[in-house]
Motif scaffolding. Structure first.
Motif, PDB file in Angstrom:
ATOM      1  N   VAL A 142     -30.782 -24.829  22.668  1.00 25.55           N
ATOM      2  CA  VAL A 142     -31.436 -23.978  23.774  1.00 25.55           C
ATOM      3  C   VAL A 142     -30.254 -23.593  24.651  1.00 25.55           C
ATOM      4  N   THR A 143     -29.852 -22.190  24.709  1.00 22.32           N
ATOM      5  CA  THR A 143     -28.902 -21.512  25.372  1.00 22.32           C
ATOM      6  C   THR A 143     -29.729 -20.430  26.469  1.00 22.32           C
ATOM      7  N   ARG A 144     -29.357 -20.515  27.579  1.00 23.59           N
ATOM      8  CA  ARG A 144     -29.747 -19.381  28.631  1.00 23.59           C
ATOM      9  C   ARG A 144     -29.344 -18.137  28.134  1.00 23.59           C
ATOM     10  N   LEU A 145     -30.128 -17.300  28.040  1.00 22.22           N
ATOM     11  CA  LEU A 145     -29.680 -15.642  27.787  1.00 22.22           C
ATOM     12  C   LEU A 145     -28.786 -15.157  28.599  1.00 22.22           C
ATOM     13  N   ALA A 146     -28.818 -15.455  30.046  1.00 22.30           N
ATOM     14  CA  ALA A 146     -27.845 -14.927  30.900  1.00 22.30           C
ATOM     15  C   ALA A 146     -26.577 -15.279  30.607  1.00 22.30           C
ATOM     16  N   ASP A 147     -26.266 -16.833  30.184  1.00 23.47           N
ATOM     17  CA  ASP A 147     -24.836 -16.790  29.917  1.00 23.47           C
ATOM     18  C   ASP A 147     -24.424 -15.998  28.576  1.00 23.47           C
ATOM     19  N   MET A 148     -25.160 -15.911  27.637  1.00 19.38           N
ATOM     20  CA  MET A 148     -24.815 -14.938  26.414  1.00 19.38           C
ATOM     21  C   MET A 148     -24.634 -13.468  26.903  1.00 19.38           C
ATOM     22  N   LEU A 149     -25.346 -13.168  27.712  1.00 18.27           N
ATOM     23  CA  LEU A 149     -25.264 -11.676  28.266  1.00 18.27           C
ATOM     24  C   LEU A 149     -23.749 -11.762  29.124  1.00 18.27           C
ATOM     25  N   ILE A 150     -23.451 -12.572  29.797  1.00 20.71           N
ATOM     26  CA  ILE A 150     -22.045 -12.562  30.309  1.00 20.71           C
ATOM     27  C   ILE A 150     -20.919 -12.600  29.631  1.00 20.71           C
ATOM     28  N   THR A 168     -39.145   2.538  22.664  1.00 22.08           N
ATOM     29  CA  THR A 168     -39.083   2.343  23.966  1.00 22.08           C
ATOM     30  C   THR A 168     -39.044   1.088  24.614  1.00 22.08           C
ATOM     31  N   ILE A 169     -39.947   0.120  23.982  1.00 22.09           N
ATOM     32  CA  ILE A 169     -39.999  -1.393  24.565  1.00 22.09           C
ATOM     33  C   ILE A 169     -38.582  -2.078  24.253  1.00 22.09           C
ATOM     34  N   GLY A 170     -37.737  -1.632  23.303  1.00 23.35           N
ATOM     35  CA  GLY A 170     -36.616  -2.198  23.077  1.00 23.35           C
ATOM     36  C   GLY A 170     -35.691  -1.774  23.973  1.00 23.35           C
ATOM     37  N   ALA A 171     -35.742  -0.381  24.509  1.00 26.41           N
ATOM     38  CA  ALA A 171     -34.801   0.398  25.475  1.00 26.41           C
ATOM     39  C   ALA A 171     -35.104  -0.398  26.758  1.00 26.41           C
ATOM     40  N   VAL A 172     -36.507  -0.477  27.210  1.00 27.50           N
ATOM     41  CA  VAL A 172     -36.984  -1.132  28.444  1.00 27.50           C
ATOM     42  C   VAL A 172     -36.155  -2.425  28.628  1.00 27.50           C
ATOM     43  N   ASN A 173     -36.427  -3.372  27.374  1.00 23.13           N
ATOM     44  CA  ASN A 173     -35.815  -4.738  27.575  1.00 23.13           C
ATOM     45  C   ASN A 173     -34.456  -4.601  27.588  1.00 23.13           C
ATOM     46  N   THR A 174     -33.640  -3.858  26.755  1.00 27.47           N
ATOM     47  CA  THR A 174     -32.353  -3.819  26.819  1.00 27.47           C
ATOM     48  C   THR A 174     -31.812  -3.378  28.328  1.00 27.47           C
ATOM     49  N   ALA A 175     -32.534  -2.431  29.005  1.00 30.19           N
ATOM     50  CA  ALA A 175     -32.069  -1.940  30.350  1.00 30.19           C
ATOM     51  C   ALA A 175     -32.262  -3.191  31.282  1.00 30.19           C
ATOM     52  N   PHE A 176     -33.105  -3.734  31.236  1.00 31.71           N
ATOM     53  CA  PHE A 176     -33.612  -4.745  32.224  1.00 31.71           C
ATOM     54  C   PHE A 176     -33.375  -6.420  31.935  1.00 31.71           C
ATOM     55  N   VAL A 177     -33.244  -6.607  30.599  1.00 30.04           N
ATOM     56  CA  VAL A 177     -32.987  -8.124  30.406  1.00 30.04           C
ATOM     57  C   VAL A 177     -32.153  -8.844  31.447  1.00 30.04           C
ATOM     58  N   ALA A 178     -32.431  -9.871  31.910  1.00 31.61           N
ATOM     59  CA  ALA A 178     -31.516 -10.593  32.839  1.00 31.61           C
ATOM     60  C   ALA A 178     -31.357 -12.053  32.574  1.00 31.61           C
ATOM     61  N   ASP A 179     -32.412 -12.701  31.990  1.00 40.56           N
ATOM     62  CA  ASP A 179     -32.229 -14.033  31.504  1.00 40.56           C
ATOM     63  C   ASP A 179     -33.433 -14.417  30.455  1.00 40.56           C
ATOM     64  N   GLY A 180     -33.542 -15.624  30.061  1.00 41.82           N
ATOM     65  CA  GLY A 180     -34.462 -16.068  29.186  1.00 41.82           C
ATOM     66  C   GLY A 180     -33.735 -16.842  28.408  1.00 41.82           C
TER      67      GLY A 180
END
Length: 149
Positions: free
Chosen positions: A108-116, A132-144
Motif C-alpha cells: 500500500v503506497t500513498r498516492l500523494a507520494d506517487m504524484l510527487i 469528464t469524470i476522469g478529467a475532474v479526477n486528474t485535475a483535483f486528485v491530491a491523495d489516496g
C-alpha cells in the motif's frame, strides 16, 4: 452566415474552474503531472457533458450538477471503523490519506507520494473527450492509495 456561439458556463462549471485555480498550487505532482492537470481542466472548460454526447446519452451532467461545494481544509471527518471484523480500512479524510495499513500479500503506497515522484502520471488523464469524470479526477486528485497486489 452561420455563427456558433460557445455556451455560457454553468455555475458548477465556473466553480470547478475557479476551484482548480485556487488549489492548483497546493496539489502534489511533478511537471508532467501538472501538464496533465492543465489538460484536464481545459477539457472541463469546454463544458460538462449533456445527452447530446453519445457516451452521456442517458445522463445530462451539465443540467444535473448545479453546484460544487467549496473545499475547506479545516473540516475534519471522523475515521470509520471496519464494517466487517478483520477487514482493513484505508481512510482518506478531507482529501488526505491516512497512514497506510499493512495488508498481507499487498503493498500500500500513498498516492500523494506517487504524484510527487511522477510514477502515477501514466495512470492519470481523461481516456477521451467524453471522460469528464476522469478529467475532474486528474485535475483535483491530491491523495489516496495505490494498492499493488
Amino acid at each position: 452566415m452561420n455563427m456558433r456561439a460557445a455556451p455560457q458556463r454553468t455555475q458548477a462549471e465556473t466553480a470547478l474552474v475557479a476551484a482548480f485555480g485556487e488549489r492548483v498550487s497546493d496539489l502534489p505532482g511533478d511537471a508532467a503531472i501538472a501538464l496533465k492537470r492543465d489538460d484536464a481542466i481545459e477539457l472541463i472548460k469546454t463544458g460538462l457533458p449533456t445527452r447530446h454526447i453519445e457516451a452521456w446519452h442517458y445522463t445530462d451532467l451539465r443540467r444535473l450538477l448545479t453546484a460544487v461545494p467549496d473545499f475547506d481544509p479545516a473540516l475534519h471527518a471522523k475515521t470509520q471503523g471496519p464494517l466487517i471484523d478483520g477487514s482493513v480500512v484505508l481512510p482518506v479524510l478531507n482529501g488526505v490519506a491516512g497512514v497506510g495499513a499493512r495488508i498481507d500479500g499487498a503493498t500500500v503506497t500513498r498516492l500523494a507520494d506517487m504524484l510527487i515522484d511522477g510514477s502515477f502520471g501514466p495512470a492519470l488523464g481523461a481516456r477521451d473527450a467524453a471522460d469528464t469524470i476522469g478529467a475532474v479526477n486528474t485535475a483535483f486528485v491530491a491523495d489516496g492509495y495505490f494498492v499493488d497486489i
